[in-house]
Design an enzyme around this catalytic site. Structure first.
Site, mmCIF file in Angstrom:
data_model
loop_
_atom_site.group_PDB
_atom_site.id
_atom_site.type_symbol
_atom_site.label_atom_id
_atom_site.label_comp_id
_atom_site.label_asym_id
_atom_site.label_seq_id
_atom_site.Cartn_x
_atom_site.Cartn_y
_atom_site.Cartn_z
ATOM 1 C CD1 TRP A 87 -1.008 38.686 78.617
ATOM 2 C CD2 TRP A 87 -0.507 40.451 77.334
ATOM 3 N NE1 TRP A 87 0.279 39.064 78.910
ATOM 4 C CE2 TRP A 87 0.615 40.143 78.137
ATOM 5 C CE3 TRP A 87 -0.413 41.518 76.445
ATOM 6 C CZ2 TRP A 87 1.804 40.881 78.074
ATOM 7 C CZ3 TRP A 87 0.767 42.248 76.379
ATOM 8 C CH2 TRP A 87 1.866 41.933 77.194
ATOM 9 C CE LYS A 88 -8.438 33.986 78.908
ATOM 10 N NZ LYS A 88 -9.455 33.338 79.744
ATOM 11 C CG HIS A 118 -9.272 30.084 74.650
ATOM 12 N ND1 HIS A 118 -10.442 30.422 75.314
ATOM 13 C CD2 HIS A 118 -8.292 30.082 75.583
ATOM 14 C CE1 HIS A 118 -10.155 30.619 76.589
ATOM 15 N NE2 HIS A 118 -8.866 30.422 76.791
ATOM 16 N N GLY A 162 -11.104 31.409 84.582
ATOM 17 C CA GLY A 162 -11.533 32.699 85.143
ATOM 18 C C GLY A 162 -12.458 32.579 86.332
ATOM 19 N N GLY A 213 -4.332 32.885 82.135
ATOM 20 C CA GLY A 213 -5.103 34.055 81.732
ATOM 21 C C GLY A 213 -4.868 35.201 82.694
ATOM 22 N N GLY A 214 -5.780 35.361 83.651
ATOM 23 C CA GLY A 214 -5.761 36.497 84.573
ATOM 24 C C GLY A 214 -4.404 36.770 85.218
HETATM 25 P P1 13P Z 1 -7.596 32.108 83.714
HETATM 26 O O1 13P Z 1 -6.155 31.794 84.058
HETATM 27 O O2 13P Z 1 -7.943 33.542 83.890
HETATM 28 O O3 13P Z 1 -8.526 31.156 84.382
HETATM 29 O O4 13P Z 1 -7.736 31.846 82.121
HETATM 30 C C1 13P Z 1 -7.297 30.640 81.595
HETATM 31 C C2 13P Z 1 -7.329 30.721 80.121
HETATM 32 O O5 13P Z 1 -8.396 30.753 79.520
HETATM 33 C C3 13P Z 1 -6.042 30.800 79.415
HETATM 34 O O6 13P Z 1 -6.191 30.627 78.046
#
Ligand code: 13P
Length: 268
Positions: free
Chosen positions: A16-17, A101, A179, A240-241
């Site tokens: 989820w960052k 990361h 991203g 991520g997203g």
């Molecule tokens: P995205 O799926 O948003 O490209 O992010 C990937 C990521 O950094 C997962 O740790």
């Protein structure tokens, strides 16, 4: 690499960052648990921000969803303002932690040395580690993809005993794909995963390397997950997203694949 190998339980992880409040995260988990329904055979993991770990753990309840941290400090406690330790993550209900990361490396000055200290500290306190590796655009353009990911891998795992390999996952995340909406092609991802597997075999001679899953991360979506996961070298995805919405993450988590896939005669 030739021959067949049994396919591992896929790990589908949502990073989820720095997104979602407790309220938003709880709503997402409730929606996600409903959508996941009966066990799919894949392992599902969420990596929420630190302050909401406990709340998300409580919301997960008995659902088949694991919890993990996005980072940790290598010391168990001490004068490290703003940091969180492995034992704290364990106490908050985490089973996993993500280490190295590229956003930690590029925005917060993490080096292979600090990444390695974190990997060893996490293993020491009983966490499972997802070690992230990956090249940037310039490194790929200069033909340095293999040397970059090998260096991240070998330096990150320095001093880790073969007996601990069963608690390690590797996440290959090409920085140019994070991203950006530009996913690595399955050929690009499969090639790098093949290299990583070869290096892991050298580091932890079989069967010690076998439990280590190699995940792909970088613009994974419901639309591309089946194609990616059809590659035998890809043992899961780090999302991520698309993990920030229950519908898309549930679709990603519920992909299915054959139980045994023939590996190509030549993978790299
Ligand atoms: P995205 O799926 O948003 O490209 O992010 C990937 C990521 O950094 C997962 O740790």
């Amino acid at each position: 690499m030739t021959g067949n190998r049994p396919v591992k339980t896929a790990l589908i992880a949502g990073n989820w960052k720095m997104n979602l409040t407790a309220e938003e995260g709880i709503a997402l988990v409730q929606d996600l648990a409903g959508r996941l329904g009966s066990p799919s055979g894949n392992e599902v993991l969420l990596l929420p921000p630190f302050p909401i770990l406990a709340a998300i753990g409580a919301a997960i309840g008995d659902a088949a969803i694991e919890l993990g941290g996005q980072n940790l400090h290598w010391e168990a406690s001490g004068p490290y303002t703003g940091e969180v330790s492995g034992p704290m993550l364990r106490a908050a209900g985490c089973r996993y932690v993500l280490v190295g990361h590229s956003e930690r490396r590029s925005h917060f000055g993490e080096t292979d040395r600090t990444v390695n200290r974190k990997v060893r500290a996490a293993l020491e306190c009983g966490l499972r580690v997802i070690l992230a590796v990956g090249e940037n655009e310039e490194e790929r353009a200069a033909g340095r993809t293999r040397s970059t990911v090998r260096s991240h891998l070998l330096k990150g795992l320095e001093g880790v005993a073969a007996g601990e390999a069963a608690r390690i996952e590797i996440a290959y995340e090409p920085i140019w794909a994070i991203g950006t909406g530009t996913t690595a092609t399955v050929e690009q991802a499969g090639e790098v995963h093949g290299w990583l597997r070869d290096d892991l075999r050298r580091l932890f001679p079989p069967p010690a390397d076998d439990p280590i899953r190699i995940l792909y991360g970088g613009s994974v979506t419901p639309e591309n997950v089946d194609t990616l996961m059809a590659r035998p070298e890809i043992d899961g995805v780090l999302v991520g997203g698309a993990s920030l919405q229950a519908e898309s993450f549930a679709r990603i988590a519920r992909f299915q694949r054959e139980t045994t896939i023939a590996l190509p005669g030549k993978s790299c």
